[in-house]
Scaffold this motif. Structure first.
Motif, PDB file in Angstrom:
ATOM      1  N   UNK A  90     -62.366  12.342 -83.409  1.00  0.00           N
ATOM      2  CA  UNK A  90     -61.210  12.497 -83.872  1.00  0.00           C
ATOM      3  C   UNK A  90     -61.543  14.072 -84.083  1.00  0.00           C
ATOM      4  N   UNK A  91     -62.272  14.299 -85.205  1.00  0.00           N
ATOM      5  CA  UNK A  91     -62.120  15.838 -85.646  1.00  0.00           C
ATOM      6  C   UNK A  91     -62.253  16.947 -84.300  1.00  0.00           C
ATOM      7  N   UNK A  92     -62.771  16.709 -82.912  1.00  0.00           N
ATOM      8  CA  UNK A  92     -62.743  16.901 -81.540  1.00  0.00           C
ATOM      9  C   UNK A  92     -61.134  17.048 -81.197  1.00  0.00           C
ATOM     10  N   UNK A  93     -60.913  16.193 -81.337  1.00  0.00           N
ATOM     11  CA  UNK A  93     -59.327  15.915 -80.585  1.00  0.00           C
ATOM     12  C   UNK A  93     -58.678  17.234 -81.571  1.00  0.00           C
ATOM     13  N   UNK A 126     -53.940  19.933 -75.542  1.00  0.00           N
ATOM     14  CA  UNK A 126     -52.727  19.314 -76.858  1.00  0.00           C
ATOM     15  C   UNK A 126     -52.915  18.258 -75.929  1.00  0.00           C
ATOM     16  N   UNK A 127     -52.578  17.273 -75.014  1.00  0.00           N
ATOM     17  CA  UNK A 127     -52.833  16.553 -74.727  1.00  0.00           C
ATOM     18  C   UNK A 127     -53.379  15.582 -74.601  1.00  0.00           C
ATOM     19  N   UNK A 128     -54.028  16.127 -74.470  1.00  0.00           N
ATOM     20  CA  UNK A 128     -55.755  15.775 -73.808  1.00  0.00           C
ATOM     21  C   UNK A 128     -56.364  15.578 -75.082  1.00  0.00           C
ATOM     22  N   UNK A 129     -56.237  16.353 -75.666  1.00  0.00           N
ATOM     23  CA  UNK A 129     -56.738  16.425 -77.169  1.00  0.00           C
ATOM     24  C   UNK A 129     -56.354  14.860 -77.862  1.00  0.00           C
ATOM     25  N   UNK A 130     -55.060  14.821 -77.605  1.00  0.00           N
ATOM     26  CA  UNK A 130     -54.353  14.046 -78.620  1.00  0.00           C
ATOM     27  C   UNK A 130     -54.662  11.999 -78.166  1.00  0.00           C
ATOM     28  N   UNK A 131     -55.014  11.974 -76.853  1.00  0.00           N
ATOM     29  CA  UNK A 131     -54.878  11.227 -75.940  1.00  0.00           C
ATOM     30  C   UNK A 131     -56.645  10.442 -76.854  1.00  0.00           C
ATOM     31  N   UNK A 170     -56.810  20.223 -80.260  1.00  0.00           N
ATOM     32  CA  UNK A 170     -55.345  19.950 -80.633  1.00  0.00           C
ATOM     33  C   UNK A 170     -54.264  21.365 -80.877  1.00  0.00           C
ATOM     34  N   UNK A 171     -54.960  21.962 -82.366  1.00  0.00           N
ATOM     35  CA  UNK A 171     -54.710  23.040 -82.609  1.00  0.00           C
ATOM     36  C   UNK A 171     -54.734  24.404 -81.947  1.00  0.00           C
ATOM     37  N   UNK A 203     -46.293  17.448 -85.620  1.00  0.00           N
ATOM     38  CA  UNK A 203     -46.322  16.931 -87.200  1.00  0.00           C
ATOM     39  C   UNK A 203     -45.805  16.023 -87.710  1.00  0.00           C
ATOM     40  N   UNK A 204     -44.209  15.509 -86.600  1.00  0.00           N
ATOM     41  CA  UNK A 204     -44.575  13.859 -87.032  1.00  0.00           C
ATOM     42  C   UNK A 204     -45.793  12.406 -86.777  1.00  0.00           C
ATOM     43  N   UNK A 205     -46.530  12.773 -85.670  1.00  0.00           N
ATOM     44  CA  UNK A 205     -47.631  12.429 -85.278  1.00  0.00           C
ATOM     45  C   UNK A 205     -48.228  12.539 -86.105  1.00  0.00           C
ATOM     46  N   UNK A 206     -48.972  13.388 -86.545  1.00  0.00           N
ATOM     47  CA  UNK A 206     -50.252  13.677 -87.651  1.00  0.00           C
ATOM     48  C   UNK A 206     -49.757  13.017 -88.808  1.00  0.00           C
TER      49      UNK A 206
END
Length: 223
Positions: A156-159, A112-117, A163-164, A49-52
């Motif tokens: 951005x939307x795909x990532x 999650x990590x790949x999507x965040x990147x 992530x979720x 949540x902090x990152x978001x």
């Protein structure tokens, strides 16, 4: 009440929901009795949540203004994301057990990590062209084709969608996964369609050509 005022009120509600989601894990941690994964799960919720919050509100505060006139998608996406996080946190604390499957947790963590990147790389490529409210974006810049935007139009939307899904799989929360698939992902797809209409009006034939060459969420095969 005008549409603009409703949208602005919803935008404030998104920010409040984000702060609540940021604090809720530690409130539950302090109020609950120990169970397996309590501390790492709480710390991970807080980090996610902090990152978001950082990427959406804190990173570029000059791009965050409660001035939306037509962009209802920012509220839809924000509230849907908060719903995923609230569902995930409450499910983990209600279940009060460790991870049923280590392999599923690893797979979810990797997604999650790949999507965040992917999402952070897209944000970096956008630079000052990014705006949390699409109808308040700077209309002076060109179409961004750098980084992930060379391959897909909506990284951005795909990532964010991945992530979720990844974090729900990480904690094996079927309820959070259902909320992600049935609420958050449709909200992101609606935001992508809203953005497409805005960009086609803003850039005209130049964006139409870009859309022919580059896929929306999946890279387009080239002959």
């Amino acid at each position: 009440m005008t549409l603009a005022r409703i949208l602005r009120a919803l935008f404030v509600l998104v920010a409040v929901a984000g702060v609540v989601a940021w604090l809720l894990p530690w409130v539950l941690y302090a109020a609950s009795t120990p169970f397996p994964t309590r501390l790492p799960a709480t710390a991970l919720f807080f980090a996610v949540v902090s990152e978001k919050l950082w990427s959406s509100f804190v990173r570029m505060p000059d791009k965050v203004a409660v001035k939306a006139d037509k962009d209802w998608t920012v509220a839809a996406v924000g509230l849907a994301y908060a719903s995923v996080i609230f569902t995930l946190i409450l499910h983990v604390y209600a279940r009060r057990v460790g991870l049923p499957s280590i392999s599923a947790a690893i797979a979810g963590g990797l997604i999650y990590l790949l999507a965040l990147v992917l999402r952070l790389a897209a944000l970096r490529s956008l630079g000052a062209a990014w705006s949390i409210q699409l109808d308040r974006a700077d209309a002076a810049g060109p179409i961004v084709r750098a980084g992930p935007y060379r391959f897909i139009r909506h990284p951005i939307y795909l990532g964010a969608m991945l992530e979720t899904v990844g974090v729900a799989l990480l904690f094996q929360s079927v309820w959070a996964l259902l909320v992600a698939l049935c609420l958050f992902c449709p909200a992101e797809l609606a935001r992508a369609r809203f953005e497409e209409r805005y960009l086609r009006v803003r850039f005209g034939s130049a964006y139409a050509e870009y859309a022919r060459d580059v896929g929306g969420f999946v890279p387009r095969l080239r002959a």
